[in-house]
Design a protein around this motif. Structure first.
Motif, PDB file in Angstrom:
ATOM      1  N   GLY A 243       0.744  -1.125  -0.034  1.00 26.95           N
ATOM      2  CA  GLY A 243      -0.051  -0.145   0.084  1.00 26.95           C
ATOM      3  C   GLY A 243       0.881   1.416   0.107  1.00 26.95           C
ATOM      4  N   GLU A 244       2.089   1.083  -0.024  1.00 30.34           N
ATOM      5  CA  GLU A 244       2.985   2.435  -0.159  1.00 30.34           C
ATOM      6  C   GLU A 244       3.040   3.010  -1.396  1.00 30.34           C
ATOM      7  OE1 GLU A 244       4.379   3.962   2.296  1.00 30.34           O
ATOM      8  OE2 GLU A 244       3.881   2.797   3.689  1.00 30.34           O
ATOM      9  N   ILE A 245       1.790   3.305  -1.975  1.00 29.96           N
ATOM     10  CA  ILE A 245       1.717   3.648  -3.332  1.00 29.96           C
ATOM     11  C   ILE A 245       2.492   4.794  -3.523  1.00 29.96           C
ATOM     12  CG2 ILE A 245      -0.125   2.216  -3.925  1.00 29.96           C
ATOM     13  CD1 ILE A 245      -2.008   4.734  -3.476  1.00 29.96           C
ATOM     14  N   GLY A 246       2.753   5.772  -2.799  1.00 29.20           N
ATOM     15  CA  GLY A 246       3.304   6.842  -3.017  1.00 29.20           C
ATOM     16  C   GLY A 246       4.737   6.810  -3.717  1.00 29.20           C
ATOM     17  N   TYR A 247       5.228   5.345  -3.656  1.00 30.28           N
ATOM     18  CA  TYR A 247       6.383   5.204  -4.191  1.00 30.28           C
ATOM     19  C   TYR A 247       6.116   4.716  -5.691  1.00 30.28           C
ATOM     20  CZ  TYR A 247       8.758   5.849   0.094  1.00 30.28           C
ATOM     21  OH  TYR A 247       9.241   6.377   1.466  1.00 30.28           O
ATOM     22  N   VAL A 248       5.107   4.788  -6.273  1.00 27.13           N
ATOM     23  CA  VAL A 248       4.869   4.299  -7.605  1.00 27.13           C
ATOM     24  C   VAL A 248       5.754   5.351  -8.334  1.00 27.13           C
ATOM     25  CG1 VAL A 248       3.223   4.292  -9.325  1.00 27.13           C
ATOM     26  CG2 VAL A 248       2.823   2.984  -7.159  1.00 27.13           C
ATOM     27  N   ILE A 249       6.322   4.993  -9.524  1.00 29.41           N
ATOM     28  CA  ILE A 249       7.089   5.637 -10.388  1.00 29.41           C
ATOM     29  C   ILE A 249       6.189   5.819 -11.631  1.00 29.41           C
ATOM     30  CG2 ILE A 249       9.131   5.936 -11.641  1.00 29.41           C
ATOM     31  CD1 ILE A 249      10.556   4.426  -9.344  1.00 29.41           C
ATOM     32  N   PRO A 250       5.563   6.804 -12.018  1.00 33.04           N
ATOM     33  CA  PRO A 250       4.514   6.856 -13.142  1.00 33.04           C
ATOM     34  C   PRO A 250       5.134   6.979 -14.537  1.00 33.04           C
ATOM     35  CG  PRO A 250       4.555   8.733 -11.778  1.00 33.04           C
ATOM     36  CD  PRO A 250       5.605   8.057 -11.226  1.00 33.04           C
ATOM     37  N   GLU A 251       6.485   7.272 -14.573  1.00 35.33           N
ATOM     38  CA  GLU A 251       7.346   7.104 -16.057  1.00 35.33           C
ATOM     39  C   GLU A 251       8.575   7.181 -15.807  1.00 35.33           C
ATOM     40  OE1 GLU A 251       8.053  11.873 -16.496  1.00 35.33           O
ATOM     41  OE2 GLU A 251       5.947  11.523 -16.396  1.00 35.33           O
ATOM     42  N   ARG A 252       9.236   6.661 -16.966  1.00 35.34           N
ATOM     43  CA  ARG A 252      10.440   6.176 -17.161  1.00 35.34           C
ATOM     44  C   ARG A 252      11.458   6.966 -16.755  1.00 35.34           C
ATOM     45  NH1 ARG A 252      12.963   4.359 -23.032  1.00 35.34           N
ATOM     46  NH2 ARG A 252      15.186   3.739 -22.365  1.00 35.34           N
ATOM     47  N   SER A 253      11.132   8.364 -17.014  1.00 33.43           N
ATOM     48  CA  SER A 253      12.295   9.200 -16.843  1.00 33.43           C
ATOM     49  C   SER A 253      12.708   9.592 -15.336  1.00 33.43           C
ATOM     50  CB  SER A 253      12.039  10.602 -17.378  1.00 33.43           C
ATOM     51  OG  SER A 253      10.619  11.093 -16.650  1.00 33.43           O
ATOM     52  N   LEU A 254      11.646   8.953 -14.391  1.00 31.38           N
ATOM     53  CA  LEU A 254      11.851   9.192 -12.989  1.00 31.38           C
ATOM     54  C   LEU A 254      12.702   8.055 -12.230  1.00 31.38           C
ATOM     55  CD1 LEU A 254       8.236  10.729 -12.632  1.00 31.38           C
ATOM     56  CD2 LEU A 254      10.411  11.805 -12.287  1.00 31.38           C
ATOM     57  N   LEU A 255      12.894   6.977 -13.085  1.00 31.52           N
ATOM     58  CA  LEU A 255      13.742   5.931 -12.543  1.00 31.52           C
ATOM     59  C   LEU A 255      14.994   6.330 -12.226  1.00 31.52           C
ATOM     60  CD1 LEU A 255      12.748   3.193 -14.977  1.00 31.52           C
ATOM     61  CD2 LEU A 255      12.062   3.120 -12.584  1.00 31.52           C
TER      62      LEU A 255
END
Length: 406
Positions: A243-255
């Motif tokens: 549930g720690e969805i604040g850590y989802v990375i929504p786009e490649r450039s943010l890796l």
């Protein structure tokens, strides 16, 4: 290990009986057995225990054909005794602490709200929590309410079995034995869980999610987190970080970046970020309705969403961008979990139908199955009422173990 299994099964059966009596006041013993698949003897024994403890009340009622199995006895109705005892629930947020004394039906008798004032000093944050509990206990004693346990929702990764906060960035708590600290000071059974997990628990127990077996509560405020209830059970994950969805990375450039205090998504779509982005872009929109809020230094995410709904170009640009990021996250959750329902809460959810409808539009054609999406029914009380409900469940577990050890 084998010896513990009957105790676990009995605890589950007791909890299931309590839940069903709460959901269906006036239910008969026969109907309890039928719905739960329990024998009349098991129902009679467990209901008898609950009555001895004052948790359940039984009253005679008019007989019905389905009650004939009980040896000709006049059928009786079962009710939860909501005043059997009271619990303290505390939602320890990064911005506000909300605490309450409530009965077993979630009816709040005493409530306090205070700024939580996280300042990077772990001991001061703990002291503020102690002061809040003491204030609640004093008011409970003055009102004649007997408090039997305490539930705490902490903003971070927790180990509920150990009562330990593994990491709460807002308070700089690392490996804090919070349960032990509180029990040592107040001598009451204490149960610690992640705050958003408890909000999900509260929505399923007292709110919009009653009866839902698969539920995801997404809370968007200072941070972004989710509580997952799968097959009727709270799901925590192997490391207690589900549930720690604040850590989802929504786009490649943010890796390939480091996110130490808050997760990637929280830096893009949490409440403070939404307000900050509007302020950063305000020069491009000199006629924006947000300018008075910005000049007064009190712009919040809800102001942005309200102005966006009214057609303000600056607000619409920022709000639509935030909803894009949130929809990417929700699409991932839906694809993996396939929930029956998603409940939106937290400060940003005060944007109301504008937010819900915006997310629905983005999701309807891109997910394999569309869940119901609702706003929280409990609002900012979801966490505190979830803490109460969680304490009820866990306190029942303690009572069960003590009985087995007699």
């Amino acid at each position: 290990m084998h010896a513990g299994r009957p105790e676990i099964l009995e605890r589950i059966n007791r909890s299931a009986i309590l839940q069903l009596i709460r959901e269906q006041p006036g239910i008969s013993r026969v109907e309890l057995g039928r719905q739960l698949g329990l024998s009349p003897a098991t129902v009679t024994r467990l209901v008898g225990q609950l009555m001895e403890e004052g948790l359940v009340i039984e009253r005679e009622r008019a007989p019905s054909p389905g009650d004939r199995r009980f040896s000709g006895r006049r059928p009786r109705s079962l009710y939860l005794n909501y005043e059997a005892y009271h619990l303290i629930g505390i939602d320890l947020g990064g911005t506000y602490l909300v605490g309450a004394v409530a009965n077993l039906n979630g009816e709040i008798r005493v409530e306090i709200r205070r700024p939580s004032q996280p300042n990077g000093r772990p001991e001061e944050a703990l002291g503020q929590l102690f002061e809040a509990i003491e204030a609640l206990l004093e008011q409970a004693r003055a009102g004649g309410y007997a408090v039997r346990g305490i539930g705490i929702g902490a903003p971070g990764v927790t180990d509920p079995a150990a009562g330990r906060v593994i990491w709460a960035p807002a308070f700089q708590w690392r490996n804090l034995p919070l349960r032990d600290e509180i029990e040592r000071r107040f001598h009451l059974p204490t149960f610690v869980e992640n705050d958003v997990n408890l909000a999900a628990f509260g929505e399923r127990w007292f709110g919009i999610g009653r009866g839902a077996q698969s539920l995801v509560c997404v809370f968007i405020g200072t941070g972004i987190g989710a509580g997952l209830i799968l097959n009727g059970e709270l799901y925590r994950g192997y490391h207690y970080a589900a549930g720690e969805i604040g850590y989802v990375i929504p786009e490649r450039s943010l890796l390939h970046q480091t996110y130490e205090t808050f997760g990637c998504l929280e830096t893009l779509a949490a409440g403070p970020t939404i307000a900050r982005r509007a302020m950063e872009r305000a020069r491009e929109f000199p006629e924006s309705a947000l300018r008075p809020f910005i000049e007064a230094g009190r712009l919040e995410a809800t102001d942005v969403f309200r102005a966006a709904e009214a057609g303000d170009p600056l607000a619409a640009q920022v709000a639509e961008e935030a909803m894009d990021y949130l929809a990417i996250m929700l699409a991932s959750v839906i694809a993996v979990v396939d929930p029956e329902m998603i409940v939106l809460g937290g400060g940003v959810a005060r944007a109301g139908p504008y937010l819900v409808n915006g997310l629905r539009r983005r999701l309807e054609r891109v997910v394999p199955a569309m869940p119901e999406i609702h706003l929280s029914a409990l609002g900012d009380r979801a966490g505190v009422l979830g803490a109460v409900a969680y304490a009820i469940f866990e306190l029942e577990g303690l009572m069960q173990v003590r009985r087995a050890l007699r």
